[in-house]
Motif scaffolding. Structure first.
Motif, short mmCIF file in Angstrom:
data_model
loop_
_atom_site.label_atom_id
_atom_site.label_comp_id
_atom_site.label_asym_id
_atom_site.label_seq_id
_atom_site.Cartn_x
_atom_site.Cartn_y
_atom_site.Cartn_z
N GLU A 104 0.82 -1.21 0.00
CA GLU A 104 0.00 0.00 0.00
C GLU A 104 0.86 1.27 0.00
OE1 GLU A 104 -3.55 -0.06 -0.19
OE2 GLU A 104 -2.81 -2.03 -0.82
N VAL A 105 2.14 1.11 0.30
CA VAL A 105 3.07 2.25 0.28
C VAL A 105 3.72 2.36 -1.09
CG1 VAL A 105 5.22 3.17 1.27
CG2 VAL A 105 3.52 2.07 2.75
N ALA A 106 4.27 1.26 -1.59
CA ALA A 106 4.94 1.20 -2.88
C ALA A 106 5.10 -0.28 -3.23
CB ALA A 106 6.30 1.92 -2.83
N ILE A 107 5.77 -0.57 -4.35
CA ILE A 107 5.85 -1.96 -4.81
C ILE A 107 7.03 -2.66 -4.16
CG2 ILE A 107 6.09 -3.49 -6.80
CD1 ILE A 107 4.93 -1.35 -8.54
N PRO A 108 6.79 -3.73 -3.40
CA PRO A 108 7.90 -4.50 -2.83
C PRO A 108 8.73 -5.15 -3.94
CG PRO A 108 5.85 -4.96 -1.65
CD PRO A 108 5.48 -4.19 -2.88
N PHE A 109 10.04 -5.09 -3.78
CA PHE A 109 10.91 -5.77 -4.73
C PHE A 109 12.22 -6.13 -4.05
CE2 PHE A 109 12.98 -1.72 -4.94
CZ PHE A 109 14.16 -1.82 -5.68
N GLN A 110 12.96 -7.03 -4.68
CA GLN A 110 14.22 -7.48 -4.11
C GLN A 110 15.33 -7.27 -5.15
OE1 GLN A 110 16.79 -7.64 -2.31
NE2 GLN A 110 15.60 -8.73 -0.77
N PRO A 111 16.14 -6.24 -4.97
CA PRO A 111 17.19 -5.97 -5.94
C PRO A 111 18.35 -6.95 -5.91
CG PRO A 111 17.32 -4.41 -4.11
CD PRO A 111 16.08 -5.21 -3.92
N PHE A 112 18.53 -7.66 -4.79
CA PHE A 112 19.64 -8.61 -4.69
C PHE A 112 19.21 -9.96 -5.26
CE2 PHE A 112 20.38 -5.53 -1.30
CZ PHE A 112 21.69 -5.17 -1.54
N GLN A 113 19.77 -10.34 -6.38
CA GLN A 113 19.32 -11.53 -7.09
C GLN A 113 19.50 -12.80 -6.27
OE1 GLN A 113 21.33 -11.55 -10.88
NE2 GLN A 113 20.47 -9.58 -11.50
N ARG A 114 20.47 -12.81 -5.37
CA ARG A 114 20.77 -14.05 -4.64
C ARG A 114 19.93 -14.22 -3.37
NH1 ARG A 114 24.72 -10.31 -3.91
NH2 ARG A 114 25.58 -9.90 -1.83
N TRP A 115 19.07 -13.28 -3.07
CA TRP A 115 18.25 -13.37 -1.86
C TRP A 115 16.77 -13.32 -2.21
CZ3 TRP A 115 22.31 -9.54 -0.15
CH2 TRP A 115 23.32 -10.19 0.58
N PRO A 116 15.92 -13.82 -1.30
CA PRO A 116 14.46 -13.76 -1.54
C PRO A 116 13.92 -12.36 -1.29
CG PRO A 116 14.92 -14.75 0.59
CD PRO A 116 16.26 -14.54 -0.06
#
Length: 312
Positions: A104-116
């Motif tokens: 609801e704040v912004a889009i969750p994402f994971q920039p580190f490819q090796r982590w979830p």
């Protein structure tokens, strides 16, 4: 309305008991998320939003939360989910709910490819004490300072606080700190003179930015105060630029706020406005079993209203 503290505790959101009860039930029914590339899938965001909208009081939290994060005087918020964590535990059900709130704040994402999507920040007695996983003072910084498009928000969810009662989170209004500097110092900080860190296995944060200016001259909703105290050691700066950065670091410390996150507390920091860090953990960490030491989970957010996701 949720109880939103003021004065010294400005930035904390305590949920009404009725809303906590609704969110506990919602947490038990939320499906697992899907991701598209590095980003939480649109279909997941929509399914989560429908569930949250079924809680009558959630709208009264959403507005104040966004105001705290993006208002002219805002920049961080701590959503207290302690009772929900007690009811659900901090496993999949709780993380689905926390992710739904963050979406609801912004889009969750994971920039580190090796982590979830949620990255663990544990306590490693062998790590450099000044690192996020270390036991010492983690000085003020923004995350991914050396990317052309850092995450707009960084989130830290407390799974276990330091059993010794230390390790307080520290935050500082970076733009307020800049405003207290002399024009000559601000001019030096606008130079492309600073660098820090490596850059590999990253997604959707642009390109490596090296060297970079601390002050990019952009409006607060688009630009950053690109600061990490570690660049004072590793940049190979000349005396004038090092002095300007040290002045900024001192102003950040002078204006800092601190608090100790407890189990279930979720700290959200607007990286366009604030920097964060950590006080040292308590002495005697070697006497604490590894599974009992301080543990946080980190998740990043991209504000598409400001910049939009970058293609890999």
């Amino acid at each position: 309305m949720p109880e939103i503290a003021s004065a010294d505790w400005d930035g904390f959101i305590d949920l009404p008991r009725e809303l906590e009860e609704d969110l506990i039930e919602i947490g038990r029914t939320l499906p697992a998320w899907s991701v598209e590339g590095a980003f939480l899938a649109d279909s997941t965001i929509e399914r989560y939003r429908v569930k949250l909208d079924s809680a009558p009081l959630f709208d009264e939290v959403r507005g104040p939360l966004l105001d705290m994060l993006s208002g002219a005087a805002g920049g961080y918020a701590v959503v207290r989910l302690r009772n929900i964590a007690q009811a659900l535990g901090i496993g999949d059900q709780f993380l689905h709910l926390a992710t739904a709130i963050l979406a609801e704040v912004a889009i969750p994402f994971q920039p580190f490819q090796r982590w979830p999507l949620w990255k663990e920040i544990g306590t490693n007695l062998d790590a450099n004490p000044g690192l996020s996983t270390g036991t010492g003072y983690n000085a003020f910084h923004m995350d991914l300072v050396n990317a052309t498009q850092p995450p707009d928000y960084t989130t830290l969810l407390c799974v276990r606080p330091d059993p010794l009662g230390a390790g307080a989170s520290i935050l500082s209004d970076a733009r307020a700190a800049v405003s207290r500097l002399s024009p000559s110092s601000r001019a030096l900080l606008a130079d492309m003179a600073y660098s820090y860190g490596s850059f590999f296995n990253l997604s959707d944060v642009g390109e490596e930015y090296r060297p970079f200016p601390v002050l990019d001259g952009e409006p607060a909703d688009l630009g950053f105060v690109r600061f990490t105290a570690k660049m004072l050691i590793e940049s190979g700066l000349d005396e004038a630029h090092a002095h300007a950065a040290k002045e900024l670091a001192d102003q950040m410390v002078a204006g800092q706020v601190s608090f100790t996150l407890q189990r279930g507390d979720m700290l959200i920091v607007n990286q366009h406005r604030w920097v964060h860090g950590r006080e040292p953990l308590g002495g005697g960490q070697h006497n604490i079993a590894p599974e009992d030491r301080r543990l946080l989970l980190q998740l990043f957010l991209r504000d598409t209203g400001a910049t939009g996701p970058i293609a890999s």
